[in-house]
Design a protein around this motif. Structure first.
Motif, PDB file in Angstrom:
ATOM      1  N   VAL A 143      -8.200  -1.174  -0.721  1.00 21.67           N
ATOM      2  CA  VAL A 143      -7.719  -1.119   0.575  1.00 21.67           C
ATOM      3  C   VAL A 143      -6.457  -1.658   0.977  1.00 21.67           C
ATOM      4  N   LEU A 144      -5.623  -2.310   0.133  1.00 21.94           N
ATOM      5  CA  LEU A 144      -4.277  -2.632   0.297  1.00 21.94           C
ATOM      6  C   LEU A 144      -3.615  -1.431   0.251  1.00 21.94           C
ATOM      7  N   ALA A 145      -3.732  -0.614  -0.739  1.00 18.09           N
ATOM      8  CA  ALA A 145      -3.139   0.700  -0.851  1.00 18.09           C
ATOM      9  C   ALA A 145      -3.118   1.494   0.343  1.00 18.09           C
ATOM     10  N   SER A 146      -4.401   1.611   0.893  1.00 23.93           N
ATOM     11  CA  SER A 146      -4.434   2.370   2.189  1.00 23.93           C
ATOM     12  C   SER A 146      -3.665   1.745   3.153  1.00 23.93           C
ATOM     13  N   ILE A 147      -3.654   0.604   3.598  1.00 25.05           N
ATOM     14  CA  ILE A 147      -2.747  -0.070   4.248  1.00 25.05           C
ATOM     15  C   ILE A 147      -1.161   0.426   4.242  1.00 25.05           C
TER      16      ILE A 147
ATOM     17  N   LEU B 172      -0.088   2.937   2.566  1.00 24.78           N
ATOM     18  CA  LEU B 172       0.170   4.189   2.549  1.00 24.78           C
ATOM     19  C   LEU B 172       0.302   4.619   4.035  1.00 24.78           C
ATOM     20  N   THR B 173      -0.523   3.921   4.813  1.00 30.43           N
ATOM     21  CA  THR B 173      -0.587   4.283   6.297  1.00 30.43           C
ATOM     22  C   THR B 173       0.859   4.126   6.861  1.00 30.43           C
ATOM     23  N   GLY B 174       1.529   2.795   6.455  1.00 33.38           N
ATOM     24  CA  GLY B 174       2.422   2.293   7.017  1.00 33.38           C
ATOM     25  C   GLY B 174       3.765   3.515   6.409  1.00 33.38           C
ATOM     26  N   GLY B 175       3.644   3.656   5.084  1.00 35.22           N
ATOM     27  CA  GLY B 175       4.746   4.426   4.722  1.00 35.22           C
ATOM     28  C   GLY B 175       4.654   5.947   5.556  1.00 35.22           C
ATOM     29  N   LEU B 176       3.529   6.491   5.604  1.00 31.40           N
ATOM     30  CA  LEU B 176       3.420   7.708   6.182  1.00 31.40           C
ATOM     31  C   LEU B 176       3.797   7.800   7.653  1.00 31.40           C
ATOM     32  N   PHE B 177       3.572   6.692   8.469  1.00 33.36           N
ATOM     33  CA  PHE B 177       4.052   6.480   9.729  1.00 33.36           C
ATOM     34  C   PHE B 177       5.644   6.514   9.808  1.00 33.36           C
ATOM     35  N   PHE B 178       6.245   5.625   8.911  1.00 33.10           N
ATOM     36  CA  PHE B 178       7.655   5.550   8.981  1.00 33.10           C
ATOM     37  C   PHE B 178       8.180   7.116   8.565  1.00 33.10           C
ATOM     38  N   MET B 179       7.753   7.692   7.588  1.00 32.11           N
ATOM     39  CA  MET B 179       8.056   9.033   7.188  1.00 32.11           C
ATOM     40  C   MET B 179       8.174   9.954   8.240  1.00 32.11           C
ATOM     41  N   PHE B 180       6.952  10.045   8.924  1.00 34.18           N
ATOM     42  CA  PHE B 180       7.062  10.937  10.037  1.00 34.18           C
ATOM     43  C   PHE B 180       7.652  10.756  11.245  1.00 34.18           C
TER      44      PHE B 180
END
Lengths: 160, 114
Positions: free
Chosen positions: A22-26, A28-36
């Motif tokens: 669950v923590l990894a999903s959170i 990962l979502t933040g990292g993907l957001f900043f990447m995009f």
């Protein structure tokens, strides 16, 4: 919060892996957001300096979030060491690269967006007391001169 | 060792052999979406690389592409749960940094880099 305590006490491997996922999903979502967002900013911003700004956000926060996600999901000592090393390296290296790129762009007198409010580096370069001239930004021609002691102190900005 | 849990929390412990936990399913979905998102990001940076009016824009776009590829390799690491490809992240990050430094040095020496 008190509901979580028995869960954490009774945590066997499956449950711990679930919580880490669950923590990894959170993360990962933040990292993907900043990447995009960084990639969109590189395309959409009107000015080379603003594009550099967008790209450095993408490097630090995006890659750090994704590294934390990989660390939480795989959860071995190997990936912990390498992920911490990569995070520290990108947090040090990315501002240096962006700064040098922006400096060389400014040195080449690249045009700025018309709405830009201030350009302090240009003001500093116009100042005769400023110690770094235009020629010293690139590779200087001829032998370089080391300045020590009183000379270096008198060359400080505003000292003359 | 299994301690007593309240009844409403018991389903948290049920996920065991043969059953994929829902957290793993969620992570897999996020990874699949992330691969699409970052491939889109690479394409966007490719647009800037092709049409960027100045050399600084092109170098910047190349640096961003290298970071996005490092992120894609990270997604592969999470999906495969292996460390085999993780070193690629470090290598790509270091190569991107060094190439950015060399590029900035080249632009500074060239002077009018526009």
């Amino acid at each position: 919060m008190t509901m979580l305590i028995p869960v954490l006490l009774a945590a066997d491997d499956t449950l711990a892996a679930g919580l880490r996922d669950v923590l990894a999903s959170i993360a990962l979502t933040g990292g993907l957001f900043f990447m995009f967002v960084g990639a969109v900013g590189v395309v959409r911003f009107p000015d080379a300096y603003q594009r550099i700004h967008a790209a450095s956000k993408c490097t630090t926060l995006g890659l750090a979030g994704m590294l934390i996600a990989a660390l939480l999901h795989v959860w071995t000592l190997d990936i912990a060491g390498k992920a911490v090393m990569a995070i520290v390296f990108t947090f040090v290296a990315s501002p240096i690269g962006s700064h040098l790129l922006a400096k060389s762009a400014h040195h080449a007198k690249m045009e700025q967006w018309p709405g830009t409010l201030s350009d302090e580096l240009a003001q500093d370069k116009a100042d005769p007391n400023y110690s770094v001239s235009d020629d010293e930004i690139g590779v200087p021609e001829g032998p370089t001169r080391l300045v020590r002691g009183e000379d270096a102190r008198s060359m400080r900005v505003g000292a003359a | 060792m299994m301690m007593h849990l309240p009844d409403h929390l018991a389903p948290l412990l049920v996920a065991s052999e043969g059953v994929t936990p829902w957290t793993r399913t969620m992570l897999d979905m996020i990874i699949t979406g992330g691969i699409i998102l970052m491939s889109l990001g690479v394409l966007l940076c490719m647009i800037r690389l092709l049409k960027g009016p100045t050399l600084v824009d092109r170098g910047l776009a190349a640096d961003t592409i290298s970071i996005q590829i490092a992120g894609l390799v990270l997604l592969l690491t999470i999906r495969l749960e292996t460390l085999v490809v993780f070193d690629v992240v470090l290598v790509v990050a270091i190569l991107g940094f060094v190439s950015t430094l060399a590029f900035a040095q080249y632009l500074g020496r060239k002077g009018a880099a526009v």
